[in-house]
Design a protein around this motif. Sequence first.
Motif, PDB file in Angstrom:
ATOM      1  N   ASP A   3     -18.808  26.235 141.796  1.00  0.00           N
ATOM      2  CA  ASP A   3     -17.832  25.470 142.415  1.00  0.00           C
ATOM      3  C   ASP A   3     -17.204  24.703 141.510  1.00  0.00           C
ATOM      4  O   ASP A   3     -16.038  24.311 141.444  1.00  0.00           O
ATOM      5  CB  ASP A   3     -18.351  24.574 143.488  1.00  0.00           C
ATOM      6  N   GLN A   4     -17.724  24.184 140.232  1.00  0.00           N
ATOM      7  CA  GLN A   4     -17.386  23.367 139.223  1.00  0.00           C
ATOM      8  C   GLN A   4     -16.401  24.007 138.352  1.00  0.00           C
ATOM      9  O   GLN A   4     -15.790  23.249 137.532  1.00  0.00           O
ATOM     10  CB  GLN A   4     -18.404  22.601 138.815  1.00  0.00           C
ATOM     11  N   VAL A   5     -16.449  25.324 138.329  1.00  0.00           N
ATOM     12  CA  VAL A   5     -15.615  25.949 137.303  1.00  0.00           C
ATOM     13  C   VAL A   5     -14.129  26.032 137.848  1.00  0.00           C
ATOM     14  O   VAL A   5     -14.043  27.013 138.706  1.00  0.00           O
ATOM     15  CB  VAL A   5     -16.171  27.279 136.972  1.00  0.00           C
ATOM     16  N   SER A   6     -13.033  24.918 137.429  1.00  0.00           N
ATOM     17  CA  SER A   6     -12.010  25.143 137.893  1.00  0.00           C
ATOM     18  C   SER A   6     -11.031  24.423 136.729  1.00  0.00           C
ATOM     19  O   SER A   6     -11.574  24.171 135.718  1.00  0.00           O
ATOM     20  CB  SER A   6     -11.661  24.496 139.414  1.00  0.00           C
ATOM     21  N   ALA A 380       4.350  39.591 136.596  1.00  0.00           N
ATOM     22  CA  ALA A 380       3.487  40.236 137.825  1.00  0.00           C
ATOM     23  C   ALA A 380       2.194  40.062 137.429  1.00  0.00           C
ATOM     24  O   ALA A 380       1.586  39.650 138.508  1.00  0.00           O
ATOM     25  CB  ALA A 380       4.158  41.604 137.859  1.00  0.00           C
ATOM     26  N   ILE A 381       1.472  39.936 136.360  1.00  0.00           N
ATOM     27  CA  ILE A 381       0.087  40.046 136.141  1.00  0.00           C
ATOM     28  C   ILE A 381      -0.304  38.395 136.534  1.00  0.00           C
ATOM     29  O   ILE A 381      -1.295  38.190 136.875  1.00  0.00           O
ATOM     30  CB  ILE A 381      -0.313  40.420 134.880  1.00  0.00           C
ATOM     31  N   LEU A 382       0.386  37.627 135.805  1.00  0.00           N
ATOM     32  CA  LEU A 382       0.176  36.063 135.894  1.00  0.00           C
ATOM     33  C   LEU A 382       0.186  35.756 137.328  1.00  0.00           C
ATOM     34  O   LEU A 382      -0.721  34.895 137.983  1.00  0.00           O
ATOM     35  CB  LEU A 382       1.136  35.201 134.973  1.00  0.00           C
ATOM     36  N   ASP A 383       1.139  36.017 138.105  1.00  0.00           N
ATOM     37  CA  ASP A 383       1.367  35.571 139.228  1.00  0.00           C
ATOM     38  C   ASP A 383       0.139  36.316 140.184  1.00  0.00           C
ATOM     39  O   ASP A 383      -0.190  35.334 141.225  1.00  0.00           O
ATOM     40  CB  ASP A 383       2.684  36.237 139.940  1.00  0.00           C
ATOM     41  N   ALA A 384      -0.198  37.310 139.951  1.00  0.00           N
ATOM     42  CA  ALA A 384      -1.117  37.959 140.648  1.00  0.00           C
ATOM     43  C   ALA A 384      -2.663  37.145 140.461  1.00  0.00           C
ATOM     44  O   ALA A 384      -3.520  36.851 141.397  1.00  0.00           O
ATOM     45  CB  ALA A 384      -1.559  39.439 140.491  1.00  0.00           C
ATOM     46  N   VAL A 385      -2.821  36.747 139.386  1.00  0.00           N
ATOM     47  CA  VAL A 385      -4.067  35.941 138.810  1.00  0.00           C
ATOM     48  C   VAL A 385      -3.957  34.884 139.347  1.00  0.00           C
ATOM     49  O   VAL A 385      -4.980  34.347 139.974  1.00  0.00           O
ATOM     50  CB  VAL A 385      -4.169  35.919 137.226  1.00  0.00           C
ATOM     51  N   LEU A 386      -3.004  33.971 139.262  1.00  0.00           N
ATOM     52  CA  LEU A 386      -2.772  32.408 140.085  1.00  0.00           C
ATOM     53  C   LEU A 386      -3.140  32.843 141.562  1.00  0.00           C
ATOM     54  O   LEU A 386      -3.621  31.774 141.804  1.00  0.00           O
ATOM     55  CB  LEU A 386      -1.611  31.944 139.641  1.00  0.00           C
ATOM     56  N   MET A 388      -4.721  34.869 143.090  1.00  0.00           N
ATOM     57  CA  MET A 388      -6.078  34.780 143.206  1.00  0.00           C
ATOM     58  C   MET A 388      -7.221  33.663 143.202  1.00  0.00           C
ATOM     59  O   MET A 388      -8.248  33.687 143.703  1.00  0.00           O
ATOM     60  CB  MET A 388      -6.628  36.093 142.529  1.00  0.00           C
ATOM     61  N   GLY A 389      -6.571  32.811 142.502  1.00  0.00           N
ATOM     62  CA  GLY A 389      -7.316  31.375 142.152  1.00  0.00           C
ATOM     63  C   GLY A 389      -6.527  30.358 143.131  1.00  0.00           C
ATOM     64  O   GLY A 389      -6.893  29.115 142.921  1.00  0.00           O
ATOM     65  N   ASN A 390      -5.574  30.845 144.000  1.00  0.00           N
ATOM     66  CA  ASN A 390      -4.946  29.805 144.782  1.00  0.00           C
ATOM     67  C   ASN A 390      -4.095  28.636 143.896  1.00  0.00           C
ATOM     68  O   ASN A 390      -4.350  27.501 144.186  1.00  0.00           O
ATOM     69  CB  ASN A 390      -5.922  28.922 145.731  1.00  0.00           C
ATOM     70  N   GLY A 391      -3.727  29.289 142.979  1.00  0.00           N
ATOM     71  CA  GLY A 391      -2.872  28.042 141.895  1.00  0.00           C
ATOM     72  C   GLY A 391      -3.703  27.925 140.864  1.00  0.00           C
ATOM     73  O   GLY A 391      -3.098  27.284 139.857  1.00  0.00           O
ATOM     74  N   ASP A 392      -5.049  28.067 140.878  1.00  0.00           N
ATOM     75  CA  ASP A 392      -6.144  27.630 139.691  1.00  0.00           C
ATOM     76  C   ASP A 392      -6.081  28.826 138.797  1.00  0.00           C
ATOM     77  O   ASP A 392      -6.404  29.699 138.955  1.00  0.00           O
ATOM     78  CB  ASP A 392      -7.404  27.107 140.449  1.00  0.00           C
ATOM     79  N   PRO A 393      -5.691  28.529 137.311  1.00  0.00           N
ATOM     80  CA  PRO A 393      -5.832  29.943 136.431  1.00  0.00           C
ATOM     81  C   PRO A 393      -7.001  29.828 136.057  1.00  0.00           C
ATOM     82  O   PRO A 393      -7.534  31.033 135.896  1.00  0.00           O
ATOM     83  CB  PRO A 393      -4.914  29.098 135.473  1.00  0.00           C
ATOM     84  N   VAL A 394      -7.971  29.126 136.053  1.00  0.00           N
ATOM     85  CA  VAL A 394      -9.545  29.193 135.888  1.00  0.00           C
ATOM     86  C   VAL A 394     -10.193  30.058 137.022  1.00  0.00           C
ATOM     87  O   VAL A 394     -10.803  31.222 136.395  1.00  0.00           O
ATOM     88  CB  VAL A 394     -10.110  27.938 135.655  1.00  0.00           C
TER      89      VAL A 394
END
Length: 491
Positions: A3-6, A380-386, A388-394
């Motif tokens: 949980d702490q990895v964000s 397209a890739i960046l939006d998909a990654v973000l 998947m993290g609900n807006g969190d890049p980590v």
Amino acid sequence: MPDQVSNEMLDLDELKTQRASVFHRQLGREPYDLDEAWDFARSNAERRGMAATLARAKATGNTVAIPRAGVAHWDAQLELMRTLSAAGAGVVPITVDSLTRSLKFEDAAKALAQSTPDRSVLNGYPLLAHGVERTRELISAVDRPVIVRANAIDLRLVAETAFASGATGFVSGPMYATLEYSKLGSLEVSIPNWQYIFRLMGEYAAHGVPIVEDAIGFAQSGTCSVPSLMHVGVVLDALIMAGQGVKHIVPYQMLQGHVAQDVAGCIAVGTLTDEYLAKLGFGDVRTYVASSDWNGAFPARQPDAYGLLAANVLACAIARTPVNYVKTIEEGIGVPTAAANAASIRFTRYLTHLISRQATSLLSPEVEFELELNLMEARAILDAVLDMGNGDPVRGSISALATGVLDIPFSPNVHVRGNVLPVRDADGAVRFLDHGALPLPAAALRIEAERLASRRARSGSGELSYQDVIDDLSFLEFEEPTLPEGGDPHS
């Protein structure tokens, strides 16, 4: 996923707790006194700060040439830095040796003891073996800002020592260090290590010492990659840096020998980094795009090496990047000498000066084409990654890597699927031969296929294969044409 990895900013008290643990565990001592370190670093940065140097270059449309160099002995490192400064390097480097980067501090100290001004037993400067006071003397003895260059999953003590010594620039981040340089390391482990470094940078900045950090991303080591994919890693690194308070970031573009694509890549990586920093609320971060010489095998012959440097400078100058990381004419034969480093810097500065006056007239429709394709794919890739993290890049990066939504070619890391394959088209631009599970738009895939069609036709079989990928490793090599016996070379 823990949980702490964000991307949440590390609490200052937690940073202090981690500092005490890292220093005691790895060095058996108390951490450096930050108040004392800030006092020294602040006065040093006022005279020779990298952020101010890059800001001036960006504002005036100039380019700062920065070499890569480092040796073990203090006297030799000082002479090297002074030679590079005299040649016109706008920032001078201290490249840290691999033993120090691997946390083998005692081994590095032993190798330092065996080194002389004329013979370096190490492949760089053993920062911790020299220590803060001695490195402060080194940095104070040159008239340029100093960047410390290193790359590993855990550089916390290297960063601590570099900043306390007066370095105002640092290199690398979790994407590049983990996925391009490590076999077993995971983002879950490496990102917190790098967040420690970035939070420390943020504290230095808050106390009047701005430190510049390179966002290298997925710049391929030794091979090629599609620029849009490389930029995805750059933007993710930049977002993680900004999340911890870093205010000065260098988005990185590795040049690959196709001028239009290289120019477009330099423009695109700056656009994307600024765009996504603003989107996530980090609009106060300043960026300075860096072009970097080809990261693969360099020609062994000096005239050929000069030619490759020239192609890289051409793209850099047309794109007007504020930074150019310069390799040398001896890159292909071993560790470059100070003289070769200086000659490469002088050559780069002269040609940049010549070409940059004509930059606007050298922009072409092909650059615009590559730029639009690059931005379409990367977004397209960046939006998909973000997502998947609900807006969190980590969180997004860790989840996307596990599913192949984030993937890179030729990675040594066991956590990377490696289903992406790049190949060059008939003109030498790098395209996706296989995009794996990357979420690329249908329009982009159609364009990629169209651009590969001419090379498919030329291959004879009508299809490109893994052998074409291998053949492209020698794309930048040049051999003189063989003349028939008695032939006239001028006919």
